[in-house]
Design a protein around this motif. Structure first.
Motif, PDB file in Angstrom:
ATOM      1  N   UNK A 201     -34.822 -40.697  -4.471  1.00  0.00           N
ATOM      2  CA  UNK A 201     -34.812 -42.455  -4.608  1.00  0.00           C
ATOM      3  C   UNK A 201     -34.928 -42.749  -6.065  1.00  0.00           C
ATOM      4  N   UNK A 202     -34.456 -44.006  -6.365  1.00  0.00           N
ATOM      5  CA  UNK A 202     -34.571 -44.263  -7.919  1.00  0.00           C
ATOM      6  C   UNK A 202     -36.242 -44.502  -7.994  1.00  0.00           C
ATOM      7  N   UNK A 203     -36.977 -45.039  -7.166  1.00  0.00           N
ATOM      8  CA  UNK A 203     -38.794 -45.195  -7.420  1.00  0.00           C
ATOM      9  C   UNK A 203     -39.105 -43.970  -7.854  1.00  0.00           C
ATOM     10  N   UNK A 204     -38.522 -42.829  -7.336  1.00  0.00           N
ATOM     11  CA  UNK A 204     -39.420 -41.440  -7.379  1.00  0.00           C
ATOM     12  C   UNK A 204     -38.664 -40.537  -8.576  1.00  0.00           C
ATOM     13  N   UNK A 205     -37.763 -41.186  -9.266  1.00  0.00           N
ATOM     14  CA  UNK A 205     -36.926 -40.355 -10.300  1.00  0.00           C
ATOM     15  C   UNK A 205     -37.781 -40.058 -11.365  1.00  0.00           C
ATOM     16  N   UNK A 206     -38.409 -40.748 -11.997  1.00  0.00           N
ATOM     17  CA  UNK A 206     -39.469 -40.332 -12.939  1.00  0.00           C
ATOM     18  C   UNK A 206     -40.235 -38.914 -12.736  1.00  0.00           C
ATOM     19  N   UNK A 207     -40.783 -38.942 -11.456  1.00  0.00           N
ATOM     20  CA  UNK A 207     -41.254 -37.829 -11.049  1.00  0.00           C
ATOM     21  C   UNK A 207     -40.623 -36.625 -10.818  1.00  0.00           C
ATOM     22  N   UNK A 208     -39.327 -36.688 -10.263  1.00  0.00           N
ATOM     23  CA  UNK A 208     -38.459 -35.807 -10.091  1.00  0.00           C
ATOM     24  C   UNK A 208     -37.879 -35.116 -11.226  1.00  0.00           C
ATOM     25  N   UNK A 209     -37.633 -35.990 -12.446  1.00  0.00           N
ATOM     26  CA  UNK A 209     -37.052 -35.582 -13.761  1.00  0.00           C
ATOM     27  C   UNK A 209     -38.234 -34.888 -14.514  1.00  0.00           C
ATOM     28  N   UNK A 210     -39.729 -35.332 -14.196  1.00  0.00           N
ATOM     29  CA  UNK A 210     -40.570 -34.819 -14.855  1.00  0.00           C
ATOM     30  C   UNK A 210     -40.750 -33.263 -14.325  1.00  0.00           C
ATOM     31  N   UNK A 211     -40.552 -33.080 -13.045  1.00  0.00           N
ATOM     32  CA  UNK A 211     -40.929 -31.963 -12.649  1.00  0.00           C
ATOM     33  C   UNK A 211     -39.605 -30.889 -12.880  1.00  0.00           C
ATOM     34  N   UNK A 212     -38.611 -31.640 -13.032  1.00  0.00           N
ATOM     35  CA  UNK A 212     -37.436 -30.689 -13.920  1.00  0.00           C
ATOM     36  C   UNK A 212     -37.846 -30.227 -15.313  1.00  0.00           C
ATOM     37  N   UNK A 213     -38.046 -30.925 -15.929  1.00  0.00           N
ATOM     38  CA  UNK A 213     -38.457 -30.860 -17.346  1.00  0.00           C
ATOM     39  C   UNK A 213     -39.557 -29.705 -17.313  1.00  0.00           C
ATOM     40  N   UNK A 214     -40.570 -29.926 -16.595  1.00  0.00           N
ATOM     41  CA  UNK A 214     -41.780 -28.876 -16.534  1.00  0.00           C
ATOM     42  C   UNK A 214     -41.341 -27.581 -16.105  1.00  0.00           C
ATOM     43  N   UNK A 215     -40.215 -27.538 -14.992  1.00  0.00           N
ATOM     44  CA  UNK A 215     -39.787 -26.128 -14.660  1.00  0.00           C
ATOM     45  C   UNK A 215     -39.044 -25.662 -15.518  1.00  0.00           C
ATOM     46  N   UNK A 216     -38.132 -26.362 -16.509  1.00  0.00           N
ATOM     47  CA  UNK A 216     -37.338 -25.786 -17.656  1.00  0.00           C
ATOM     48  C   UNK A 216     -38.053 -25.176 -18.470  1.00  0.00           C
ATOM     49  N   UNK A 217     -39.134 -25.809 -18.884  1.00  0.00           N
ATOM     50  CA  UNK A 217     -40.160 -25.240 -20.160  1.00  0.00           C
ATOM     51  C   UNK A 217     -40.902 -24.099 -19.459  1.00  0.00           C
ATOM     52  N   UNK A 218     -41.270 -24.142 -18.306  1.00  0.00           N
ATOM     53  CA  UNK A 218     -42.083 -22.929 -17.690  1.00  0.00           C
ATOM     54  C   UNK A 218     -41.002 -21.692 -17.607  1.00  0.00           C
ATOM     55  N   UNK A 219     -39.784 -21.902 -17.306  1.00  0.00           N
ATOM     56  CA  UNK A 219     -38.868 -20.978 -17.133  1.00  0.00           C
ATOM     57  C   UNK A 219     -38.495 -20.245 -18.610  1.00  0.00           C
ATOM     58  N   UNK A 220     -38.140 -21.070 -19.386  1.00  0.00           N
ATOM     59  CA  UNK A 220     -38.008 -20.982 -20.739  1.00  0.00           C
ATOM     60  C   UNK A 220     -39.082 -19.854 -21.496  1.00  0.00           C
ATOM     61  N   UNK A 221     -40.227 -20.373 -21.059  1.00  0.00           N
ATOM     62  CA  UNK A 221     -41.452 -19.376 -21.643  1.00  0.00           C
ATOM     63  C   UNK A 221     -41.383 -18.129 -21.197  1.00  0.00           C
ATOM     64  N   UNK A 222     -41.272 -17.972 -19.625  1.00  0.00           N
ATOM     65  CA  UNK A 222     -41.058 -16.838 -19.096  1.00  0.00           C
ATOM     66  C   UNK A 222     -40.040 -16.028 -19.558  1.00  0.00           C
TER      67      UNK A 222
END
Length: 394
Positions: free
Chosen positions: A118-139
């Motif tokens: 939902x639009x109201x939760x997208x900031x959190x959703x995309x924030x977690x996506x960015x976090x996962x991408x950086x965690x994955x890249x580090x690994x």
């Protein structure tokens, strides 16, 4: 559904480390000279540009799920081919095809997240996506370095296996998320040209390109500055690792901080931090100075990620989300060319003033986001009003 997509992105990023060591493989294992190796890696990049556009078009036409499955099964096959072949022309062709497949999932992944969150939760959703991408890249960086010292065929095999795991997860748990047509008259009109002629969207994309060019100084020009200060290459690795750890440790706290901020304001603040951080490189001469600079620009990166994705979602028509994502994703290959090409010349002739210019670009982008914010918000509000006024096809 979101968490299966998120897990797929994380596994894909952890397992997708061939691109990180492709040039090393070509020179150390295949005996190519740096120029020839660079040409092959360039083919990977060209494939990536095509993959971004193709992925967006297919995500809208075929659907998110078929696009993701094609990209992951295809990538696994081409990585497997790299593990088996020793013929240089074949390797070059596989590199281009692999670049195509590696870039295709990006628009489809993000479009699917927009579909289900939902639009109201997208900031959190995309924030977690960015976090996962950086965690994955580090690994991935750690795993790639370790496997490259053991065996390149083993590295390719594990990469292919990780990609297959992602493909199976998507096949098993992710259903199609593309929204059904809301209008009674059939599918919405438009295509890739719609995104490429959308002035409001292109203004945002242009400002995002400035941010990407400044951000990529850390991976293209920063090593030269550290070397010029007489510091060892390990210092650069430590600074990059430190920035990655900051994102992994702090990114989850960003949504609570920015939830009440307007998106354009958040992006303006993020660009100021980015510019200020890279400006501080002009004053850095030792490890502490570079760590302070990295802290500041990383805060900017962390603040920019959620609103960037949310703005794209707001400006994208439902039926064209994949295409709009693909146009945005083009800024990364563009910045990958502009940052080292212009940055290298700038550093050579201007010295530390290069970093001051980076600060100026950050300030320029910040002003731009504040300038376009009112018109963009009016457009989003009008689009939402029209969307609510249209009956759902039944």
């Amino acid at each position: 559904m979101y968490w299966y997509l998120w897990t797929g992105m994380l596994i894909n990023r952890v397992g997708g480390f061939v691109a990180l060591v492709l040039s090393l493989y070509l020179t150390a294992d295949r005996g190519l000279k740096p120029g020839a190796a660079g040409l092959v890696v360039g083919l990977y990049g060209i494939g990536g540009i095509a993959g971004v556009l193709l992925g967006g078009v297919l995500a809208d036409r075929w659907g998110r799920r078929p696009t993701l499955l094609l990209a992951h099964f295809g990538a696994a096959a081409f990585v497997g081919g790299l593990a088996l072949t020793r013929d240089i022309p074949a390797i070059a062709a596989l590199a281009a095809l692999l670049g195509l497949m590696h870039s295709m999932p990006g628009p489809a992944f993000v479009a699917a997240i927009v579909d289900v969150v939902p639009a109201a939760d997208r900031n959190r959703g995309f924030n977690l996506q960015f976090w996962a991408m950086n965690l994955g890249m580090a690994a991935a960086s750690v795993i790639a370095g370790a496997l490259a010292e053991v065996s390149f065929p083993l590295l390719f095999t594990i990469d292919a296996a990780g990609t297959l795991v992602t493909a199976v997860l998507l096949l098993w748990k992710v259903h199609e998320t593309r929204p059904a047509t809301r209008t009674m008259g059939g599918p919405a009109k438009g295509g890739l040209h719609t995104a490429l002629t959308d002035r409001a969207y292109l203004a945002f994309v242009g400002l995002s390109l400035l941010l990407a060019v400044v951000t990529m100084q850390s991976s293209t020009i920063l090593p030269l500055a550290i070397n010029a200060d007489g510091l060892r290459p390990t210092v650069y690795g430590s600074v990059v690792a430190y920035a990655g750890l900051l994102i992994v440790a702090g990114q989850l706290f960003v949504p609570k901080l920015i939830d009440r901020w307007r998106k354009g304001t958040t992006l303006a603040v993020a660009n100021v931090f980015l510019g200020l951080g890279f400006s501080c490189v002009a004053l850095a001469s030792g490890v502490p100075g570079y760590l302070v600079a990295a802290t500041i620009w990383t805060i900017g990166s962390m603040l920019a990620a959620p609103p960037n994705a949310a703005v794209i979602a707001e400006l994208s028509p439902e039926a064209l989300r994949g295409r709009y994502q693909s146009v945005f994703y083009l800024i990364f290959p563009a910045a990958s060319f502009i940052a080292p090409a212009a940055g290298g010349v700038s550093l050579e002739f201007l010295g530390d003033w290069h970093w001051v210019i980076c600060g100026g670009l950050g300030a320029l982008a910040a002003a731009g986001h504040l300038l376009i914010q009112p018109a963009r918000e009016r457009r989003v509000a009008q689009a939402e009003k029209e969307r609510l006024a249209v009956p759902v096809a039944g």
